[in-house]
Design a protein around this motif. Sequence first.
Motif, PDB file in Angstrom:
ATOM      1  N   GLU A  51       0.497  -1.004  -0.185  1.00 50.69           N
ATOM      2  CA  GLU A  51      -0.142   0.266   0.119  1.00 50.69           C
ATOM      3  C   GLU A  51       0.926   1.390  -0.145  1.00 50.69           C
ATOM      4  O   GLU A  51       0.923   2.191  -0.677  1.00 50.69           O
ATOM      5  CB  GLU A  51      -1.140   0.427   0.984  1.00 50.69           C
ATOM      6  CG  GLU A  51      -2.204  -1.296   0.943  1.00 50.69           C
ATOM      7  CD  GLU A  51      -2.781  -1.039   2.432  1.00 50.69           C
ATOM      8  OE1 GLU A  51      -2.745  -0.260   3.821  1.00 50.69           O
ATOM      9  OE2 GLU A  51      -3.181  -1.748   2.217  1.00 50.69           O
ATOM     10  N   HIS A  52       1.887   1.391   0.693  1.00 54.86           N
ATOM     11  CA  HIS A  52       2.819   2.234   0.975  1.00 54.86           C
ATOM     12  C   HIS A  52       3.448   2.327  -0.382  1.00 54.86           C
ATOM     13  O   HIS A  52       3.948   3.653  -0.923  1.00 54.86           O
ATOM     14  CB  HIS A  52       3.948   1.738   1.838  1.00 54.86           C
ATOM     15  CG  HIS A  52       5.016   3.271   1.925  1.00 54.86           C
ATOM     16  ND1 HIS A  52       3.948   4.657   2.072  1.00 54.86           N
ATOM     17  CD2 HIS A  52       5.847   3.287   1.580  1.00 54.86           C
ATOM     18  CE1 HIS A  52       5.747   5.158   2.417  1.00 54.86           C
ATOM     19  NE2 HIS A  52       6.258   4.700   2.023  1.00 54.86           N
ATOM     20  N   GLN A 107       2.178   1.989  -3.318  1.00 49.26           N
ATOM     21  CA  GLN A 107       1.338   2.406  -3.733  1.00 49.26           C
ATOM     22  C   GLN A 107       1.441   4.626  -3.971  1.00 49.26           C
ATOM     23  O   GLN A 107       1.247   4.777  -4.505  1.00 49.26           O
ATOM     24  CB  GLN A 107      -0.378   2.206  -4.094  1.00 49.26           C
ATOM     25  CG  GLN A 107      -0.665   0.403  -4.442  1.00 49.26           C
ATOM     26  CD  GLN A 107      -2.082   0.114  -3.935  1.00 49.26           C
ATOM     27  OE1 GLN A 107      -2.878   0.493  -4.866  1.00 49.26           O
ATOM     28  NE2 GLN A 107      -1.941  -0.308  -3.247  1.00 49.26           N
ATOM     29  N   GLU A 108       1.117   4.683  -2.815  1.00 49.23           N
ATOM     30  CA  GLU A 108       1.546   6.096  -2.525  1.00 49.23           C
ATOM     31  C   GLU A 108       2.881   6.969  -3.294  1.00 49.23           C
ATOM     32  O   GLU A 108       2.480   7.455  -3.919  1.00 49.23           O
ATOM     33  CB  GLU A 108       1.633   5.802  -1.184  1.00 49.23           C
ATOM     34  CG  GLU A 108      -0.020   5.582  -0.278  1.00 49.23           C
ATOM     35  CD  GLU A 108       0.099   5.925   1.352  1.00 49.23           C
ATOM     36  OE1 GLU A 108       1.026   5.956   1.623  1.00 49.23           O
ATOM     37  OE2 GLU A 108      -0.757   5.202   2.065  1.00 49.23           O
ATOM     38  N   ARG A 109       3.674   5.693  -3.283  1.00 51.28           N
ATOM     39  CA  ARG A 109       4.982   6.645  -3.922  1.00 51.28           C
ATOM     40  C   ARG A 109       4.788   6.794  -5.763  1.00 51.28           C
ATOM     41  O   ARG A 109       5.118   6.949  -6.342  1.00 51.28           O
ATOM     42  CB  ARG A 109       6.272   5.688  -3.299  1.00 51.28           C
ATOM     43  CG  ARG A 109       6.458   5.781  -2.279  1.00 51.28           C
ATOM     44  CD  ARG A 109       7.301   4.728  -1.647  1.00 51.28           C
ATOM     45  NE  ARG A 109       8.592   5.755  -2.304  1.00 51.28           N
ATOM     46  CZ  ARG A 109      10.189   5.552  -1.402  1.00 51.28           C
ATOM     47  NH1 ARG A 109      10.466   4.610  -0.652  1.00 51.28           N
ATOM     48  NH2 ARG A 109      10.605   6.011  -1.742  1.00 51.28           N
ATOM     49  N   ARG A 141       2.270   7.140  -7.054  1.00 54.96           N
ATOM     50  CA  ARG A 141       0.595   8.024  -7.506  1.00 54.96           C
ATOM     51  C   ARG A 141       1.735   9.973  -6.759  1.00 54.96           C
ATOM     52  O   ARG A 141       1.770  10.457  -7.906  1.00 54.96           O
ATOM     53  CB  ARG A 141       0.256   7.916  -6.353  1.00 54.96           C
ATOM     54  CG  ARG A 141      -0.632   6.266  -7.329  1.00 54.96           C
ATOM     55  CD  ARG A 141      -2.247   6.968  -6.639  1.00 54.96           C
ATOM     56  NE  ARG A 141      -2.979   5.400  -6.007  1.00 54.96           N
ATOM     57  CZ  ARG A 141      -3.811   5.417  -6.915  1.00 54.96           C
ATOM     58  NH1 ARG A 141      -4.288   6.307  -7.891  1.00 54.96           N
ATOM     59  NH2 ARG A 141      -4.759   3.950  -7.154  1.00 54.96           N
ATOM     60  N   ASN A 142       2.311   9.531  -6.444  1.00 53.94           N
ATOM     61  CA  ASN A 142       3.374  10.408  -6.031  1.00 53.94           C
ATOM     62  C   ASN A 142       4.456  10.858  -6.586  1.00 53.94           C
ATOM     63  O   ASN A 142       5.387  11.729  -6.915  1.00 53.94           O
ATOM     64  CB  ASN A 142       4.109  10.725  -4.245  1.00 53.94           C
ATOM     65  CG  ASN A 142       4.917  11.977  -3.878  1.00 53.94           C
ATOM     66  OD1 ASN A 142       4.009  13.305  -3.898  1.00 53.94           O
ATOM     67  ND2 ASN A 142       6.206  11.638  -3.425  1.00 53.94           N
ATOM     68  N   ASP A 150      10.329   9.473  -5.386  1.00 56.95           N
ATOM     69  CA  ASP A 150       9.925   8.702  -5.365  1.00 56.95           C
ATOM     70  C   ASP A 150       9.600   8.019  -7.422  1.00 56.95           C
ATOM     71  O   ASP A 150       8.883   7.443  -7.446  1.00 56.95           O
ATOM     72  CB  ASP A 150       8.206   8.839  -4.967  1.00 56.95           C
ATOM     73  CG  ASP A 150       8.225   9.265  -4.025  1.00 56.95           C
ATOM     74  OD1 ASP A 150       9.172   8.123  -2.927  1.00 56.95           O
ATOM     75  OD2 ASP A 150       6.814   8.846  -3.230  1.00 56.95           O
ATOM     76  N   ASP A 207      -5.588   2.418 -12.096  1.00 59.00           N
ATOM     77  CA  ASP A 207      -5.633   1.902 -10.513  1.00 59.00           C
ATOM     78  C   ASP A 207      -5.325   0.642 -10.865  1.00 59.00           C
ATOM     79  O   ASP A 207      -4.057   0.222  -9.642  1.00 59.00           O
ATOM     80  CB  ASP A 207      -7.260   2.358  -9.517  1.00 59.00           C
ATOM     81  CG  ASP A 207      -7.397   3.555  -9.289  1.00 59.00           C
ATOM     82  OD1 ASP A 207      -5.940   4.771  -9.475  1.00 59.00           O
ATOM     83  OD2 ASP A 207      -8.425   3.897  -9.318  1.00 59.00           O
TER      84      ASP A 207
END
Length: 520
Positions: free
Chosen positions: A315-316, A318-320, A322-323, A352, A371
């Motif tokens: 999950e982390h 995925q955040e990176r 997107r960032n 990232d 996504d």
Amino acid sequence: MFDLDVVTLSRLQFALTALYHFLFVPLTLGLSLLLAIMESVYVMTGRTAWRDAVKFWGVLFGINFAMGVATGVTMEFQFGTNWAYYSHYVGDIFGAPLAIEGLMAFFLEASFVGLFFFGWNRLSKVGHLIVTWLVALGANFSALWILIANSWMQNPVGAAFNPQTMRMELTSFVEVFFNPVAQSKFVHTVSAGYVTGAMFVLSISAYYLLYRREHRDLARRSANVAASFGLASALSVVVLGDESGYTAGFNQKMKIAAIEAMWETEPPPASFTLIGIPDLETQTTRFKIEVPYLLGLIATRSLDTPVDGIKPLVEHSQERIRNGMSAYEWLTARPDGAAAPIPPDLQASFKDLGHTLLLKQFRPDIENATDEQIHQAARSTVPNVPVLFWTFRIMVALGFYFILLFAATFFVASRRRLRHNPWLLKLALYSLPLPWVAAELGWIVAEYGRQPWIIDSVLPTFLGVSNIPAHNVLASLVGFVLFYSALAVVDVALILKYVRLGPPSEPRTPAPEPDRILVA
């Protein structure tokens, strides 16, 4: 079934050549230091038996050294042939320690190896001893610079991305040199090499004590040194391996989670899974036997810091991903040849960028990724859990076995009872290949556990390959397999030949014949 594309073939070729080369590196490290220790005893005591021991083990060291050189040189050429974009992207950083290794360590070691073999009658005792220690020093320096380069791939410090050149560039050589991963990896790897050298000497000494009467004096002396040196080294491997786990707990959390097959973050302090069966379908580990608190202490050195699990780390990621999109979009929107610096508000996004590049394996226009594709890219950051889980545990089990074996041998040898314990000698003899197994497994944990990154969180492995046809890589892979197989046969044949010959027999003064009495 593997898809034999250029990425898979390039990875397979480098893995095979690296694992084969690493058969010779640990023995070079261990034997070089054992030679220096034995020759030091010779210089201090003046006993020629120690000089004979140094000469005998030196021949086996020379065979191994030559094979290590022959297999090591070809590895560096692969960076230009199979990994051209990787070399372009990080060559300024990765090339620096490799160049220093070649100029300072390799030439130092190779130059003094010649003096070691041909200087016995040309140098004084102390002069030759200095040469032998310099050979050992050169071997360790060589390992240091190689491991600094490799550790930068695990923890890329002292470097920054330059948007003008579209490459990673060195910002601090001091940070690269004092990379905490490099320091822990170096001492752990050389200690494993010392264990390999000690086991090599102990096993061959055990063979002589069991089956060869004429070389028992040399075998007894060598076994005493190998047992004490091996015990200290095996203890060091365990302690320093713990330090490697601590550093990985900060900068390679996914590797730690995969090694433990830990899918969810556990309440601190996390337990260490002694054994179990990872189940990829249910993402659980069945039949676990755990040691409370141990993983938390190894990975965090505390009782209140959690160790992240695989699912939260995905999950982390995925955040990176997107960032990092903002950084990628800014780069692609610039006109060709633009030399604008990175805007301050995008500095965090550029950290990232590597995660965003993971999307390249799913679609070329990654700014339009869905996504589901972002989730697929995040899942690709999970290495092969069962391979890492079992590889690590076999390696650790062998490490504790070495401690027990060397401790038992040291105890028996200190009581001068080694020849009277054939079961222990046979155990030492049959344990000869085990340090190589442990060393290769450790290399798999370090390198396979870094996937999908060729440079952790900076450059995905599939982007680092050269733009060449897959059949070219396949042809060179087949060539390497054939060539290295021939070298393996030669190496084993030479070592067996000189082990069977043994050290030169010392001249013995013939016993006086009894007086003949003539009887009438």
